[in-house]
Design a protein around this motif. Structure first.
Motif, PDB file in Angstrom:
ATOM      1  N   SER A 149       0.877  -1.186   0.071  1.00  0.00           N
ATOM      2  CA  SER A 149      -0.268  -0.016  -0.118  1.00  0.00           C
ATOM      3  C   SER A 149       0.921   1.169   0.203  1.00  0.00           C
ATOM      4  O   SER A 149       0.378   2.233   0.079  1.00  0.00           O
ATOM      5  N   THR A 150       2.198   1.276  -0.055  1.00  0.00           N
ATOM      6  CA  THR A 150       3.065   2.366   0.095  1.00  0.00           C
ATOM      7  C   THR A 150       4.107   2.278  -1.292  1.00  0.00           C
ATOM      8  O   THR A 150       4.698   1.436  -1.504  1.00  0.00           O
ATOM      9  N   SER A 151       4.137   3.398  -1.822  1.00  0.00           N
ATOM     10  CA  SER A 151       4.991   3.814  -2.882  1.00  0.00           C
ATOM     11  C   SER A 151       5.867   5.004  -2.646  1.00  0.00           C
ATOM     12  O   SER A 151       5.292   5.842  -2.215  1.00  0.00           O
ATOM     13  N   ILE A 152       7.202   4.800  -3.044  1.00  0.00           N
ATOM     14  CA  ILE A 152       8.165   5.844  -2.753  1.00  0.00           C
ATOM     15  C   ILE A 152       8.691   6.024  -4.108  1.00  0.00           C
ATOM     16  O   ILE A 152       9.381   5.122  -4.874  1.00  0.00           O
ATOM     17  N   SER A 153       8.749   7.391  -4.695  1.00  0.00           N
ATOM     18  CA  SER A 153       9.585   7.398  -6.107  1.00  0.00           C
ATOM     19  C   SER A 153      10.374   8.912  -5.959  1.00  0.00           C
ATOM     20  O   SER A 153      10.160   9.633  -5.309  1.00  0.00           O
ATOM     21  N   LEU A 154      11.417   8.709  -6.847  1.00  0.00           N
ATOM     22  CA  LEU A 154      12.459   9.992  -7.021  1.00  0.00           C
ATOM     23  C   LEU A 154      12.444  10.046  -8.456  1.00  0.00           C
ATOM     24  O   LEU A 154      12.887   9.227  -9.159  1.00  0.00           O
ATOM     25  N   THR A 155      11.827  11.367  -9.237  1.00  0.00           N
ATOM     26  CA  THR A 155      11.876  11.346 -10.470  1.00  0.00           C
ATOM     27  C   THR A 155      12.605  12.814 -10.998  1.00  0.00           C
ATOM     28  O   THR A 155      12.544  13.776 -10.303  1.00  0.00           O
ATOM     29  N   GLU A 156      13.521  12.632 -12.047  1.00  0.00           N
ATOM     30  CA  GLU A 156      14.006  13.723 -12.408  1.00  0.00           C
ATOM     31  C   GLU A 156      13.436  14.135 -13.996  1.00  0.00           C
ATOM     32  O   GLU A 156      13.670  13.325 -14.930  1.00  0.00           O
ATOM     33  N   LEU A 157      13.160  15.249 -14.169  1.00  0.00           N
ATOM     34  CA  LEU A 157      12.689  16.056 -15.427  1.00  0.00           C
ATOM     35  C   LEU A 157      13.547  17.043 -15.743  1.00  0.00           C
ATOM     36  O   LEU A 157      13.914  17.783 -15.135  1.00  0.00           O
ATOM     37  N   PHE A 158      14.023  16.846 -16.788  1.00  0.00           N
ATOM     38  CA  PHE A 158      14.977  17.972 -17.647  1.00  0.00           C
ATOM     39  C   PHE A 158      14.441  18.625 -19.052  1.00  0.00           C
ATOM     40  O   PHE A 158      14.124  17.739 -19.829  1.00  0.00           O
ATOM     41  N   THR A 159      14.673  19.690 -19.030  1.00  0.00           N
ATOM     42  CA  THR A 159      14.112  20.369 -20.273  1.00  0.00           C
ATOM     43  C   THR A 159      15.296  21.249 -20.848  1.00  0.00           C
ATOM     44  O   THR A 159      15.831  22.090 -20.258  1.00  0.00           O
ATOM     45  N   ASN A 160      15.706  21.409 -22.164  1.00  0.00           N
ATOM     46  CA  ASN A 160      16.362  22.062 -22.824  1.00  0.00           C
ATOM     47  C   ASN A 160      15.654  22.376 -24.122  1.00  0.00           C
ATOM     48  O   ASN A 160      15.402  21.941 -24.950  1.00  0.00           O
ATOM     49  N   HIS A 161      15.298  23.699 -23.970  1.00  0.00           N
ATOM     50  CA  HIS A 161      14.164  24.233 -24.994  1.00  0.00           C
ATOM     51  C   HIS A 161      14.915  25.742 -25.475  1.00  0.00           C
ATOM     52  O   HIS A 161      15.139  26.604 -24.776  1.00  0.00           O
ATOM     53  N   GLY A 162      15.249  25.724 -26.916  1.00  0.00           N
ATOM     54  CA  GLY A 162      15.610  26.687 -27.442  1.00  0.00           C
ATOM     55  C   GLY A 162      14.941  27.087 -28.739  1.00  0.00           C
ATOM     56  O   GLY A 162      14.301  26.275 -29.516  1.00  0.00           O
ATOM     57  N   VAL A 163      14.654  28.377 -28.961  1.00  0.00           N
ATOM     58  CA  VAL A 163      13.844  28.944 -29.868  1.00  0.00           C
ATOM     59  C   VAL A 163      14.613  30.249 -30.521  1.00  0.00           C
ATOM     60  O   VAL A 163      15.318  30.844 -29.937  1.00  0.00           O
ATOM     61  N   ASN A 164      14.270  30.544 -31.778  1.00  0.00           N
ATOM     62  CA  ASN A 164      14.983  31.504 -32.435  1.00  0.00           C
ATOM     63  C   ASN A 164      13.664  32.637 -32.696  1.00  0.00           C
ATOM     64  O   ASN A 164      12.449  32.244 -32.731  1.00  0.00           O
ATOM     65  N   ASP A 165      13.994  33.786 -32.207  1.00  0.00           N
ATOM     66  CA  ASP A 165      12.789  34.798 -32.252  1.00  0.00           C
ATOM     67  C   ASP A 165      13.157  35.816 -33.417  1.00  0.00           C
ATOM     68  O   ASP A 165      13.999  36.775 -33.173  1.00  0.00           O
ATOM     69  N   ASN A 166      12.347  35.840 -34.295  1.00  0.00           N
ATOM     70  CA  ASN A 166      12.492  36.718 -35.537  1.00  0.00           C
ATOM     71  C   ASN A 166      11.677  38.085 -35.286  1.00  0.00           C
ATOM     72  O   ASN A 166      11.583  39.107 -35.995  1.00  0.00           O
ATOM     73  N   GLY A 167      10.654  38.112 -34.306  1.00  0.00           N
ATOM     74  CA  GLY A 167       9.768  39.117 -34.150  1.00  0.00           C
ATOM     75  C   GLY A 167       8.635  39.471 -35.127  1.00  0.00           C
ATOM     76  O   GLY A 167       8.040  40.622 -35.086  1.00  0.00           O
ATOM     77  N   GLY A 168       8.569  38.577 -35.938  1.00  0.00           N
ATOM     78  CA  GLY A 168       7.472  38.677 -36.989  1.00  0.00           C
ATOM     79  C   GLY A 168       7.912  39.444 -38.352  1.00  0.00           C
ATOM     80  O   GLY A 168       9.165  39.607 -38.242  1.00  0.00           O
ATOM     81  N   LEU A 169       7.172  39.475 -39.132  1.00  0.00           N
ATOM     82  CA  LEU A 169       7.651  40.220 -40.407  1.00  0.00           C
ATOM     83  C   LEU A 169       7.538  41.525 -40.513  1.00  0.00           C
ATOM     84  O   LEU A 169       6.744  42.446 -39.751  1.00  0.00           O
ATOM     85  N   SER A 170       8.271  42.320 -41.217  1.00  0.00           N
ATOM     86  CA  SER A 170       8.243  43.861 -41.392  1.00  0.00           C
ATOM     87  C   SER A 170       7.032  44.107 -42.166  1.00  0.00           C
ATOM     88  O   SER A 170       6.389  43.285 -42.894  1.00  0.00           O
ATOM     89  N   SER A 171       6.469  45.456 -41.948  1.00  0.00           N
ATOM     90  CA  SER A 171       5.418  45.905 -42.560  1.00  0.00           C
ATOM     91  C   SER A 171       5.231  45.767 -44.056  1.00  0.00           C
ATOM     92  O   SER A 171       4.162  45.654 -44.747  1.00  0.00           O
ATOM     93  N   ASN A 172       6.427  45.788 -44.603  1.00  0.00           N
ATOM     94  CA  ASN A 172       6.327  45.552 -46.314  1.00  0.00           C
ATOM     95  C   ASN A 172       6.567  44.285 -46.872  1.00  0.00           C
ATOM     96  O   ASN A 172       6.789  44.291 -47.905  1.00  0.00           O
ATOM     97  N   SER A 173       6.407  43.313 -45.797  1.00  0.00           N
ATOM     98  CA  SER A 173       6.595  41.818 -46.493  1.00  0.00           C
ATOM     99  C   SER A 173       5.204  41.175 -46.558  1.00  0.00           C
ATOM    100  O   SER A 173       4.344  41.594 -45.754  1.00  0.00           O
TER     101      SER A 173
END
Length: 224
Positions: A149-173
């Motif tokens: 009736s008893t459970s003991i757990s140890l968990t490791e969660l790792f995230t490596n998240h990278g994105v490029n930000d271009n800010g959207g398109l210029s007004s004449n595009s």
């Protein structure tokens, strides 16, 4: 409804009854996973493959159980039991160089204990320059059942998240012409490294009862 910035890997959230992104609280095995830097959670960082169940609450349920004035997302991590070594692999390809893979290994090391390791990998370019993303999710854990009736757990969660930000398109595009479209920012990117270490003890007083006692302790670190 979902709220998304429009490209793979960019920030996404959820809205119920008009709630805003900063009204969203989330937890895994009782440990909060909201980012301290911006006060909410990026759903793109959650590895769905690591979840046994996902409950989304709103209204008084979210306020009482999650301390949220909008939406509370409660995730329960998988518990594995594999007498023989268990492995799983998934692979996917799509447009704009999108490649994703996911894998899992699980093995009982004794009658009452188990170890597991899993990963998720995603990467993609985009329709326009200086976009796309690159992400790793790793998960590993150990479970021990001293009694039935008893459970003991140890968990490791790792995230490596990278994105490029271009800010959207210029007004004449034009959105319809990716070859000549000009983005606002040609060279800016950001990356997040996050560790969540979660220890959980659960106790079921009676096997045929729905009453379950759970206690969690956690450590979270984030680097941008």
């Amino acid at each position: 409804m979902t709220k998304h910035l429009g490209d793979k890997g960019l920030f996404s959230s959820i809205s119920i009854f008009g709630s805003q992104i900063h009204n969203v609280q989330a937890s895994m095995n009782g440990a909060p996973i909201n980012d301290c830097s911006f006060g909410t959670v990026n759903l793109e960082n959650i590895s769905i493959e690591s979840l046994q169940s996902l409950t989304i609450m709103s209204g008084t349920d979210a306020a009482i159980l999650g301390g949220s004035s909008g939406v509370f997302i409660y995730g329960q991590l998988n518990q594995y039991s594999s007498e023989k070594p268990y492995t799983r692999m998934q692979y996917q390809q799509a447009a704009y160089d999108y490649i994703a893979s996911e894998g899992l290994f699980s093995q009982n090391i004794s009658q009452n204990s188990n170890v597991f390791f899993g990963f998720r990998r995603q990467s993609s370019s985009s329709r326009f320059s200086n976009a796309g993303f690159d992400q790793w999710n790793l998960r590993a854990g150990f479970r021990y059942n001293p009694t039935q009736s008893t459970s003991i757990s140890l968990t490791e969660l790792f995230t490596n998240h990278g994105v490029n930000d271009n800010g959207g398109l210029s007004s004449n595009s034009s959105f319809n012409d990716p070859l000549t479209a000009q983005v606002l920012i040609v060279d800016m990117n950001r990356r997040q490294f996050r560790h969540d270490i979660i220890g959980t003890i659960t106790y079921l007083p009676q096997i045929d009862s729905s009453l379950l006692y759970t206690s969690s302790i956690y450590v979270s670190t984030t680097n941008w």
